[in-house]
Structure formats: C-alpha cells, structure tokens
Design a protein around this motif. Structure first.
Motif, PDB file in Angstrom:
ATOM      1  N   TYR A  45       7.450   0.000  -5.413  1.00 38.09           N
ATOM      2  CA  TYR A  45       7.207   1.185  -4.591  1.00 38.09           C
ATOM      3  C   TYR A  45       8.274   2.243  -4.840  1.00 38.09           C
ATOM      4  CZ  TYR A  45       6.277   4.232  -0.659  1.00 38.09           C
ATOM      5  OH  TYR A  45       5.990   5.332   0.112  1.00 38.09           O
ATOM      6  N   ASP A  46       9.513   1.833  -4.969  1.00 40.72           N
ATOM      7  CA  ASP A  46      10.588   2.797  -5.198  1.00 40.72           C
ATOM      8  C   ASP A  46      10.359   3.571  -6.497  1.00 40.72           C
ATOM      9  OD1 ASP A  46      11.797   1.924  -2.874  1.00 40.72           O
ATOM     10  OD2 ASP A  46      13.265   0.651  -3.905  1.00 40.72           O
ATOM     11  N   ILE A  47       9.842   2.899  -7.508  1.00 46.14           N
ATOM     12  CA  ILE A  47       9.606   3.568  -8.785  1.00 46.14           C
ATOM     13  C   ILE A  47       8.480   4.592  -8.663  1.00 46.14           C
ATOM     14  CG2 ILE A  47       8.804   3.213 -11.168  1.00 46.14           C
ATOM     15  CD1 ILE A  47      10.361   0.506 -11.058  1.00 46.14           C
ATOM     16  N   VAL A  48       7.354   4.225  -8.056  1.00 44.18           N
ATOM     17  CA  VAL A  48       6.263   5.201  -7.941  1.00 44.18           C
ATOM     18  C   VAL A  48       6.651   6.329  -6.981  1.00 44.18           C
ATOM     19  CG1 VAL A  48       4.993   3.923  -6.141  1.00 44.18           C
ATOM     20  CG2 VAL A  48       3.783   5.513  -7.599  1.00 44.18           C
ATOM     21  N   GLY A 287      -0.729  11.985  -9.060  1.00 39.03           N
ATOM     22  CA  GLY A 287      -0.916  10.798  -9.888  1.00 39.03           C
ATOM     23  C   GLY A 287      -0.300   9.550  -9.308  1.00 39.03           C
ATOM     24  N   ALA A 288      -0.459   9.341  -8.010  1.00 40.79           N
ATOM     25  CA  ALA A 288       0.140   8.173  -7.358  1.00 40.79           C
ATOM     26  C   ALA A 288      -0.640   6.906  -7.661  1.00 40.79           C
ATOM     27  CB  ALA A 288       0.234   8.412  -5.851  1.00 40.79           C
ATOM     28  N   ILE A 289      -1.942   6.907  -7.349  1.00 35.38           N
ATOM     29  CA  ILE A 289      -2.734   5.713  -7.643  1.00 35.38           C
ATOM     30  C   ILE A 289      -3.125   5.657  -9.109  1.00 35.38           C
ATOM     31  CG2 ILE A 289      -3.596   5.589  -5.267  1.00 35.38           C
ATOM     32  CD1 ILE A 289      -6.403   6.366  -6.605  1.00 35.38           C
ATOM     33  N   ASP A 290      -3.180   6.812  -9.766  1.00 33.48           N
ATOM     34  CA  ASP A 290      -3.631   6.877 -11.153  1.00 33.48           C
ATOM     35  C   ASP A 290      -2.650   7.723 -11.970  1.00 33.48           C
ATOM     36  OD1 ASP A 290      -5.215   6.638 -13.398  1.00 33.48           O
ATOM     37  OD2 ASP A 290      -6.604   8.230 -12.832  1.00 33.48           O
ATOM     38  N   ASP A 291      -1.597   7.111 -12.512  1.00 35.47           N
ATOM     39  CA  ASP A 291      -1.321   5.686 -12.501  1.00 35.47           C
ATOM     40  C   ASP A 291       0.152   5.450 -12.226  1.00 35.47           C
ATOM     41  OD1 ASP A 291      -1.766   2.926 -12.797  1.00 35.47           O
ATOM     42  OD2 ASP A 291      -1.434   2.997 -14.941  1.00 35.47           O
ATOM     43  N   GLY A 292       0.717   6.278 -11.328  1.00 35.90           N
ATOM     44  CA  GLY A 292       2.086   6.013 -10.922  1.00 35.90           C
ATOM     45  C   GLY A 292       2.251   4.616 -10.378  1.00 35.90           C
ATOM     46  N   ALA A 293       1.236   4.145  -9.653  1.00 36.41           N
ATOM     47  CA  ALA A 293       1.281   2.790  -9.111  1.00 36.41           C
ATOM     48  C   ALA A 293       1.457   1.758 -10.220  1.00 36.41           C
ATOM     49  CB  ALA A 293       0.015   2.496  -8.315  1.00 36.41           C
ATOM     50  N   GLY A 294       0.724   1.929 -11.312  1.00 36.93           N
ATOM     51  CA  GLY A 294       0.829   0.980 -12.416  1.00 36.93           C
ATOM     52  C   GLY A 294       2.202   0.985 -13.062  1.00 36.93           C
ATOM     53  N   ASP A 352      -3.867  -0.349 -14.123  1.00 38.83           N
ATOM     54  CA  ASP A 352      -4.416   1.014 -14.078  1.00 38.83           C
ATOM     55  C   ASP A 352      -5.660   1.039 -13.197  1.00 38.83           C
ATOM     56  OD1 ASP A 352      -5.086   3.647 -14.470  1.00 38.83           O
ATOM     57  OD2 ASP A 352      -5.832   3.382 -16.503  1.00 38.83           O
ATOM     58  N   PHE A 353      -5.502   0.598 -11.956  1.00 38.25           N
ATOM     59  CA  PHE A 353      -6.637   0.648 -11.036  1.00 38.25           C
ATOM     60  C   PHE A 353      -6.137   0.780  -9.600  1.00 38.25           C
ATOM     61  CE2 PHE A 353     -10.890  -1.222  -9.564  1.00 38.25           C
ATOM     62  CZ  PHE A 353     -11.601  -0.083  -9.913  1.00 38.25           C
ATOM     63  N   GLY A 354      -5.062   1.577  -9.442  1.00 40.27           N
ATOM     64  CA  GLY A 354      -4.554   1.835  -8.112  1.00 40.27           C
ATOM     65  C   GLY A 354      -3.516   0.839  -7.655  1.00 40.27           C
ATOM     66  N   ALA A 355      -3.385   0.711  -6.346  1.00 36.48           N
ATOM     67  CA  ALA A 355      -2.313  -0.086  -5.746  1.00 36.48           C
ATOM     68  C   ALA A 355      -2.814  -1.197  -4.846  1.00 36.48           C
ATOM     69  CB  ALA A 355      -1.381   0.831  -4.948  1.00 36.48           C
TER      70      ALA A 355
END
Length: 463
Positions: A45-48, A287-294, A352-355
């Motif tokens: 979480y800290d990274i995204v 770009g949080a869920i696509d694809d910062g989360a990844g 690459d499909f969200g969190a």
C-alpha cells in the motif's frame, strides 16, 4: 541477531491454523512468517500511495511516465532490490486535447465523452452531423458497405459484470475496431458506449486500432449515462444531430522503458522467477487500480523477502513494464530484449487486475504445479479450471514458452473504475493489498527455491 535468524526464531510462534494449513504440504516456518509479515504490513500500500501521490497519472510516452520511471528506480533501490535499471525502448506518442460533444437537435444538451487512445482528431472546428445508431458492434459489422457517408456512428452494447472480467473482451471489440468498421462504410466519426460496468458519468478511455487499408476517423467514448440518454432520444424516432470536437495529437517517437530490480539468487542466479505489473496508466485518473496496485503488490512482495533477510536460490526479478496501455509495448520490448535468455525464465506472472484479493489460482504449467498448489493451499485458494498466460505483459514471453501462473483477483467491480477519472487511491483497501502481497511473496519464494522444472509441457507457440 540477523534478520534470517530472527525469522527462524520467531516463526515457531505462528500457528498452522492461522493460515488454514494442516502441516502436511511442505510449508515451513519461513513460509508462515512470509504470510504473517505480509498480512500485517503496509509495504504494498505504501508503494502505490507514493506512486499515485508523488507522480499521479502516467500516460505512456509522456514526461509523467518518465518521472514515474525515475520514481520507481529510486523506490526499488530504497527497498533493497539489486541491479536496478531501466531498459529503454521507443513508442509512438499520443496526447489528449480538447474533447467536447453536444446534441444539437432535437433536444440540445452537452454530452460527456473522452477520446480513445490513438484516435485521430476531428477537424479543428469539430464535426456536426446526424447520428446513425447501432445497438451492438455486431450490428455494425453486419451493415452493408456504404450508406454512412458523412454520418457519426453511435455504437452501444453493454458490458456484463463477472469476477474474472469475462465481459471485457466481447465489449471491447467496438473500442478496438469500431473506427475501422464505421470508416469502411463512409462514416465521418464514431462515438461508443464506454467499455465499463458502472453507471457513473465518467467516460472510459482505452487504446483503439486502425486498419492499414482504411482511412482513420475520430473515435470517442461516451459515459454510460450519456449513452443511455442518447439511446432514449433515438428511441423517440427523431433524427439526432451531434456536434463532436476532439483534438488529440500524435507526438512522434517518444521514450518509454521497463524498470527492473532483483533479489539475486544464491545458487542459480541466472534462473529467473519474474513478477511484474505495468507502470504506465491512462491520463484521466491516477492509475491506482490500473496498475499502481500491481506495482505495489509485486514490489511489496519483494520488499517482504528482503526485510526478512531471505535470499532465494533463483533470482526473483521485479519488472514495472512501460507502455502497457497502448499495446503491451513493454511486454514485447522485454521479450525481444531477453530473447536469448527466456529459457532461463522458470516462471512468470503479473498483477494487473486491481487490488481486490485473489479468489483462485490459475496454472500455465503442468510440470511442477505441485509447488504452486501448495501455495494455493496455504492461501486457502482453489485451483481454477482455466489456463493462463500469466497476465497481459507476460503474454508475449509466455508464447515463447515461459511457464506462467496467475492469482485471479475478484474483478467484479474493476470495470466500474477502469480507464476513468475515478481510478484513484481511495478505491484501494490496504488490507486487500496486503493479502495480494502475501500471495506474491510466498509464491515467488517457493518458486525461486523449487527444484522443479516448470518449463515442461510449455512449448514455444509463437511461431
């Protein structure tokens, strides 16, 4: 006391019941500790959070994507990855401009829409023309050639929700090929119902494609409520006239690149377990869920292993692919750059499909699947019945024989946010990110230490 010693002395307090195991499947104290530390930590979480806050949107080929590469290089070094580098490549640049639309008659009103990636612009003053309506893309395909001269084509067609996103492919045909099919028939422009599953007044962008033998025409996506509104007006039997003005522009050859960092293997460093995500995003949200989360999930998984002082036998390579949204260009660039050592890539996967948490594990291997099945059991996840290419950017190397697996996340609501201004950090639950980090950290650790040849029964199919 060193980090590795800390792991081995503290893991004894982690009970088997905490991870739903009966102790019969080869899991040991280090495995349990990986899960425990991942689930209780905030590394992913800290990274995204940092990426979406300090960089924001990251459209491929722009200065923002370049800043994201610099940010990621610094972050990879900060968390302790080795051999951190950028592998550059060049892409055709594209940027958004003015985008407006309005119904001129019979009921004048503004419409909310956005240009699709790669679209050409309308003339400087825009286009004003009658709408020709096609309920689905298949209806347009079935239409006779000609007959649409000078018209604006509207393609509707709703996307169905599904946990695995199965509705995306069928719905996406109008986005990918709508301009080509309408252009063949003489249309001057295309608007489509956004490829998404929400009811919010946010249009969804995404990449489109032109055929080489058809003159390009502009194409844009309406938000779902605006598509509904347009349908209701058309159902009244009136001729609908629209004014459309979009001004995107091609920017020529632009730099992109893949950011790479590694935990170098202690015994077989030349053998690679690759975990990846894509760094670029569309320009409407952050770009949080696509694809910062990844990016957070995969880099966070590596960080868990580093913080525990763990050194795998094989190298674990983290890749933040560039330019995925505009055609998987980072995935193809990686495949081509590493063509001579793909045989040393023993397993690859992507987030690459969200969190949302995974609900099953998909296998792209048969030899050595027992290792992945043990990981799935530790996570209380079933093995899915479908195969996998490992993820969008993994697909190009999978077709060259690289073995794959994938954690299938619950994407029921993913396409509510996908490619919209609503793709922002507030949609991510830190606990969900932590569960994904646990899955990737355990899988990467087990695969990197396995004696298994995952490559059996994964022939080169990219002929």
């Amino acid at each position: 006391m060193g980090a590795a010693a800390f792991v081995l002395t503290t893991c004894a307090s982690v009970s088997v019941g905490q991870v739903g195991m009966d102790g019969s499947d080869g899991m040991d104290a280090v495995d349990f500790q990986i899960l425990e530390q991942s689930r209780s930590g905030t590394q992913g979480y800290d990274i995204v959070e940092g990426l979406t806050t300090e960089v924001g949107e990251r459209l491929a080929g722009t200065e923002a994507e370049a800043r994201a590469r610099d940010w990621t290089v610094a972050k990879f070094k900060e968390i302790g990855l080795e051999n951190v580098r950028v592998e550059p490549f060049t892409i055709p640049g594209w940027e958004r401009g003015v985008e407006t639309a309005a119904i001129i008659s019979p009921f004048p009103q503004e419409m909310l829409l956005t240009a699709l990636g790669g679209s050409v612009a309308t003339p400087a003053g825009g286009i004003t023309s009658d709408i020709v309506y096609f309920p689905t893309f298949e209806d347009l395909e079935a239409a006779p050639m000609g007959g649409l001269d000078g018209k604006i084509v509207f393609i509707s067609g709703r996307m169905e929700k599904a946990p695995d996103g199965a509705g995306y492919g069928p719905a996406n045909r109008k986005r990918q090929s709508g301009a080509t099919e309408a252009g063949k028939r003489g249309a001057t422009a295309v608007v489509i119902r956004s490829v998404g599953t929400d009811s919010h007044r946010f249009p969804h962008t995404g990449q489109m494609r032109y055929a080489d033998d058809v003159a390009p025409i502009p194409i844009a996506a309406l938000s779902a409520p605006d598509a509904d509104q347009l349908e209701r007006i058309l159902e009244r039997g009136e001729t609908v006239r629209m004014a459309l003005n979009i001004q995107p522009r091609a920017t020529g050859d632009m730099p992109s690149g893949n950011v790479i960092g590694e935990i170098v293997g202690s015994e077989r460093p030349e053998e690679i377990v690759l975990i990846g995500a894509h760094l670029d995003s569309w320009d409407l949200g952050t770009g949080a869920i696509d694809d910062g989360a990844g990016v957070g999930i995969t880099a966070g998984a590596a960080q868990i292993l580093i913080e525990q002082g763990l050194r795998p036998k094989r190298t674990i390579r983290v890749v933040a692919f560039g330019a995925e949204e505009v055609g998987l260009l980072g995935g193809f660039a990686y495949r081509d750059r590493h063509a001579d050592d793909l045989d040393k890539h023993v397993l690859a996967t992507e987030s690459d499909f969200g969190a949302e948490p995974p609900y099953e594990v998909l296998l792209g291997v048969t030899e050595g699947d027992a290792v992945i099945r043990e990981v799935a059991a530790a996570l209380n996840l079933p093995i899915g019945t479908r195969g996998t290419n490992g993820g969008p950017d993994i697909g190009p190397m999978a077709r060259r024989g690289v073995p794959t697996m994938r954690f299938q996340q619950d994407g029921t609501d993913y396409f509510d946010l996908h490619h919209t201004p609503d793709d922002t950090l507030d949609k991510i639950d830190p606990d969900d990110i932590a569960e994904n980090v646990a899955a990737f950290a355990l899988m990467a650790w087990r695969a990197a230490n396995a004696e298994t040849d995952f490559r059996a029964d994964t022939p080169d199919t990219d002929k």
